[in-house]
Design a protein around this motif. Structure first.
Motif, PDB file in Angstrom:
ATOM      1  N   VAL A  25       0.839  -1.204   0.000  1.00 49.47           N
ATOM      2  CA  VAL A  25       0.000   0.000   0.000  1.00 49.47           C
ATOM      3  C   VAL A  25       0.869   1.246   0.000  1.00 49.47           C
ATOM      4  CG1 VAL A  25      -1.620   1.347   1.396  1.00 49.47           C
ATOM      5  CG2 VAL A  25      -2.011  -1.086   1.037  1.00 49.47           C
ATOM      6  N   ARG A  26       1.926   1.262   0.830  1.00 58.00           N
ATOM      7  CA  ARG A  26       2.807   2.428   0.861  1.00 58.00           C
ATOM      8  C   ARG A  26       3.511   2.627  -0.483  1.00 58.00           C
ATOM      9  NH1 ARG A  26       3.856   0.347   6.096  1.00 58.00           N
ATOM     10  NH2 ARG A  26       5.736  -0.699   5.308  1.00 58.00           N
ATOM     11  N   SER A  27       3.923   1.522  -1.089  1.00 55.97           N
ATOM     12  CA  SER A  27       4.588   1.624  -2.394  1.00 55.97           C
ATOM     13  C   SER A  27       3.626   2.139  -3.466  1.00 55.97           C
ATOM     14  CB  SER A  27       5.136   0.252  -2.798  1.00 55.97           C
ATOM     15  OG  SER A  27       5.706   0.300  -4.084  1.00 55.97           O
ATOM     16  N   ALA A  28       2.403   1.582  -3.454  1.00 54.30           N
ATOM     17  CA  ALA A  28       1.421   2.033  -4.452  1.00 54.30           C
ATOM     18  C   ALA A  28       1.042   3.488  -4.226  1.00 54.30           C
ATOM     19  CB  ALA A  28       0.188   1.145  -4.390  1.00 54.30           C
ATOM     20  N   ARG A  29       0.976   3.898  -2.981  1.00 57.88           N
ATOM     21  CA  ARG A  29       0.636   5.286  -2.682  1.00 57.88           C
ATOM     22  C   ARG A  29       1.740   6.220  -3.152  1.00 57.88           C
ATOM     23  NH1 ARG A  29      -1.238   5.576   3.178  1.00 57.88           N
ATOM     24  NH2 ARG A  29      -2.908   4.348   2.190  1.00 57.88           N
ATOM     25  N   ALA A  30       2.992   5.814  -2.946  1.00 61.08           N
ATOM     26  CA  ALA A  30       4.104   6.643  -3.421  1.00 61.08           C
ATOM     27  C   ALA A  30       4.123   6.716  -4.948  1.00 61.08           C
ATOM     28  CB  ALA A  30       5.426   6.065  -2.890  1.00 61.08           C
ATOM     29  N   GLU A  31       3.847   5.584  -5.591  1.00 64.37           N
ATOM     30  CA  GLU A  31       3.814   5.595  -7.058  1.00 64.37           C
ATOM     31  C   GLU A  31       2.672   6.469  -7.564  1.00 64.37           C
ATOM     32  OE1 GLU A  31       4.854   4.848 -10.949  1.00 64.37           O
ATOM     33  OE2 GLU A  31       5.958   4.497  -9.080  1.00 64.37           O
ATOM     34  N   ARG A  32       1.527   6.427  -6.884  1.00 65.63           N
ATOM     35  CA  ARG A  32       0.414   7.287  -7.308  1.00 65.63           C
ATOM     36  C   ARG A  32       0.769   8.763  -7.154  1.00 65.63           C
ATOM     37  NH1 ARG A  32      -3.295  10.029  -4.795  1.00 65.63           N
ATOM     38  NH2 ARG A  32      -2.716   9.176  -2.770  1.00 65.63           N
ATOM     39  N   GLN A  33       1.396   9.088  -6.016  1.00 63.09           N
ATOM     40  CA  GLN A  33       1.790  10.479  -5.831  1.00 63.09           C
ATOM     41  C   GLN A  33       2.792  10.925  -6.899  1.00 63.09           C
ATOM     42  OE1 GLN A  33       3.226  10.692  -1.845  1.00 63.09           O
ATOM     43  NE2 GLN A  33       1.169  10.538  -0.908  1.00 63.09           N
ATOM     44  N   ARG A  34       3.741  10.062  -7.246  1.00 62.54           N
ATOM     45  CA  ARG A  34       4.713  10.427  -8.290  1.00 62.54           C
ATOM     46  C   ARG A  34       4.033  10.607  -9.641  1.00 62.54           C
ATOM     47  NH1 ARG A  34       7.125   8.480 -12.376  1.00 62.54           N
ATOM     48  NH2 ARG A  34       5.997   6.514 -12.167  1.00 62.54           N
ATOM     49  N   SER A  35       3.085   9.698  -9.940  1.00 56.81           N
ATOM     50  CA  SER A  35       2.398   9.806 -11.232  1.00 56.81           C
ATOM     51  C   SER A  35       1.521  11.058 -11.293  1.00 56.81           C
ATOM     52  CB  SER A  35       1.573   8.544 -11.482  1.00 56.81           C
ATOM     53  OG  SER A  35       0.562   8.416 -10.494  1.00 56.81           O
ATOM     54  N   GLN A  36       0.931  11.427 -10.173  1.00 57.39           N
ATOM     55  CA  GLN A  36       0.140  12.655 -10.143  1.00 57.39           C
ATOM     56  C   GLN A  36       1.010  13.883 -10.369  1.00 57.39           C
ATOM     57  OE1 GLN A  36      -3.123  13.220  -9.973  1.00 57.39           O
ATOM     58  NE2 GLN A  36      -3.623  11.016  -9.915  1.00 57.39           N
ATOM     59  N   LEU A  37       2.189  13.872  -9.762  1.00 58.15           N
ATOM     60  CA  LEU A  37       3.105  15.000  -9.995  1.00 58.15           C
ATOM     61  C   LEU A  37       3.556  15.058 -11.452  1.00 58.15           C
ATOM     62  CD1 LEU A  37       5.303  14.787  -6.765  1.00 58.15           C
ATOM     63  CD2 LEU A  37       3.497  16.458  -7.273  1.00 58.15           C
ATOM     64  N   ASP A  38       3.814  13.877 -12.037  1.00 55.11           N
ATOM     65  CA  ASP A  38       4.197  13.854 -13.466  1.00 55.11           C
ATOM     66  C   ASP A  38       3.055  14.368 -14.340  1.00 55.11           C
ATOM     67  OD1 ASP A  38       6.663  12.888 -12.848  1.00 55.11           O
ATOM     68  OD2 ASP A  38       6.201  10.778 -13.320  1.00 55.11           O
ATOM     69  N   LEU A  39       1.830  13.962 -13.973  1.00 55.56           N
ATOM     70  CA  LEU A  39       0.675  14.406 -14.764  1.00 55.56           C
ATOM     71  C   LEU A  39       0.520  15.924 -14.689  1.00 55.56           C
ATOM     72  CD1 LEU A  39      -1.822  13.744 -16.442  1.00 55.56           C
ATOM     73  CD2 LEU A  39      -3.087  13.386 -14.290  1.00 55.56           C
ATOM     74  N   GLN A  40       0.689  16.472 -13.487  1.00 56.85           N
ATOM     75  CA  GLN A  40       0.577  17.919 -13.350  1.00 56.85           C
ATOM     76  C   GLN A  40       1.719  18.629 -14.114  1.00 56.85           C
ATOM     77  OE1 GLN A  40       0.471  18.778  -9.188  1.00 56.85           O
ATOM     78  NE2 GLN A  40      -1.530  17.705  -8.848  1.00 56.85           N
ATOM     79  N   ARG A  41       2.887  18.069 -14.049  1.00 57.47           N
ATOM     80  CA  ARG A  41       4.026  18.688 -14.725  1.00 57.47           C
ATOM     81  C   ARG A  41       3.829  18.655 -16.242  1.00 57.47           C
ATOM     82  NH1 ARG A  41       7.462  16.339 -12.104  1.00 57.47           N
ATOM     83  NH2 ARG A  41       7.825  14.510 -13.457  1.00 57.47           N
ATOM     84  N   TYR A  42       3.366  17.522 -16.769  1.00 59.14           N
ATOM     85  CA  TYR A  42       3.164  17.437 -18.231  1.00 59.14           C
ATOM     86  C   TYR A  42       2.000  18.304 -18.689  1.00 59.14           C
ATOM     87  CZ  TYR A  42       6.665  13.864 -18.993  1.00 59.14           C
ATOM     88  OH  TYR A  42       7.853  13.196 -19.098  1.00 59.14           O
ATOM     89  N   ARG A  43       1.037  18.492 -17.845  1.00 56.88           N
ATOM     90  CA  ARG A  43      -0.041  19.416 -18.219  1.00 56.88           C
ATOM     91  C   ARG A  43       0.497  20.846 -18.399  1.00 56.88           C
ATOM     92  NH1 ARG A  43      -4.908  17.456 -14.135  1.00 56.88           N
ATOM     93  NH2 ARG A  43      -5.538  15.604 -15.373  1.00 56.88           N
ATOM     94  N   GLY A  44       1.368  21.271 -17.518  1.00 51.66           N
ATOM     95  CA  GLY A  44       1.981  22.604 -17.677  1.00 51.66           C
ATOM     96  C   GLY A  44       2.854  22.678 -18.897  1.00 51.66           C
TER      97      GLY A  44
END
Length: 380
Positions: A146-165
């Motif tokens: 769960v901790r690993s999946a949560r960290a991966e989700r947070q990283r993917s969300q940051l990547d998504l926000q960065r690519y949107r910009g």
């Protein structure tokens, strides 16, 4: 003629005088003997006689034991005869023990079965404990996932926000943004799956703990069944042992009523063992004779069956009440006319010296207590 009569008179008076003197001497001698006897009796009474308390209401007693079976059955063998001396522990009567041996075997088998059940319950308890440990490790792994999946989700969300910009600034392609969005969705799904797996492992852990509690309860139940089986085995052993009736004390067999082949029930009198070597005397003294009587005072015992062979004993104890109080139907002086009656109290007397022939309970004796040692205590 008168002269002859005068000469014969002195000759006839001389024997009369001698007879009179002899009677006077005998009278004086008898008086002296009587006086001496009176003085001797007075001296004896003053020094000894008035301290002696005697009664012929005394008998030999012994604390004999009546033996009866504790279990029912047929008498297999009577191993003693009437009036036979026995020692403590000697076998007196044997009952048929076939049924009791069979019950003992059944009880032993039940104990073995209960032991096996306890062993199986302990194994189940150990398996349940290992299952709890296993589930604990699975829960830890699920938490890590769960901790690993949560960290991966947070990283993917940051990547998504960065690519949107970057896409707004036309610094990145739309394809790259779509790829980042897909990775973010995949990370979110992975996190949800990890959380679901973690919740499942937690539920499995609770199930394992419940199974462990059930295993503990089963073990306690099996242990209780084992204790009950052991108690039943012990009772069966006691019943099997009770088919052999032994002498509890040294003594002589009396009142032998047991016969081979006879069916007996618990509590039925079979025979008695009388400890002749522990015989004592119970003397019933009047209450007026107990004034100076104390435990430890010397007692002279004259047994009617052994004339001329007095025994020596001592006062052991006094009854707490008169014989009338312990009677089955005690008298009630509050009814009818009252007549005062001197009551008697049983006094227990122990023998100091054994007799050449054994005393038999029920023999009549004359007990005389010497109370002289109590006189100083009574003096003012």
């Amino acid at each position: 003629m008168n002269a002859a009569a005068q000469t014969s008179t002195p000759a006839s008076t001389e024997p009369q005088a001698r007879s009179l003197a002899s009677r006077r001497l005998m009278s004086m001698t008898a008086g002296a003997v009587g006086l001496l006897a009176t003085l001797a009796f007075t001296f004896y009474w003053v020094t000894t006689g008035r301290y002696l308390e005697s009664t012929d209401d005394a008998y030999v007693r012994a604390d004999w034991v009546a033996l009866s079976p504790r279990v029912a059955g047929h008498v297999a063998k009577v191993q003693v005869n009437d009036d036979q001396p026995v020692k403590a522990g000697d076998v007196l009567v044997r009952l048929q023990a076939r049924d009791y041996r069979a019950r003992l075997g059944s009880a032993m088998a039940a104990v073995a079965e209960a032991k096996a059940a306890v062993t199986a319950a302990r194994a189940h308890q150990q398996v349940a404990a290992e299952r709890i440990n296993q589930q604990q490790q699975a829960v830890l792994q699920a938490e890590a996932a769960v901790r690993s999946a949560r960290a991966e989700r947070q990283r993917s969300q940051l990547d998504l926000q960065r690519y949107r910009g970057l896409v707004r600034d036309e610094a990145a392609t739309l394809q790259r943004l779509e790829s980042a969005s897909a990775q973010a969705s995949q990370a979110l799904a992975t996190e949800q799956g990890a959380e679901a797996a973690w919740r499942e492992q937690r539920a499995q852990q609770r199930v394992a703990k419940a199974l462990a509690a059930q295993a503990d309860a089963t073990l306690e139940q099996r242990q209780a069944a084992l204790a009950r089986a052991r108690a039943e085995q012990q009772l069966a052993e006691l019943d099997e042992q009770d088919t052999v009736i032994r002498a509890p004390i040294d003594g002589v067999v009396g009142q032998r009523r047991a016969r081979a082949g006879q069916y007996v029930v618990p509590g039925q009198p079979l025979l008695a063992v009388v400890p002749l070597q522990q015989a004592y005397v119970v003397a019933n003294y009047k209450e007026t004779q107990l004034t100076r009587m104390r435990p430890g005072q010397a007692v002279r015992i004259q047994v009617d069956g052994f004339a001329g062979k007095p025994l020596q004993g001592h006062v052991a104890s006094f009854s707490p009440a008169s014989g009338n109080v312990f009677a089955l139907l005690p008298s009630d002086n509050a009814t009818g006319n009252f007549t005062k009656i001197v009551q008697r109290f049983p006094v227990r007397i122990l023998l100091d010296s054994p007799l050449h022939g054994p005393l038999r309970p029920g023999m009549s004796v004359v007990a005389t207590v010497d109370t002289r040692d109590a006189e100083p205590a009574d003096a003012p």
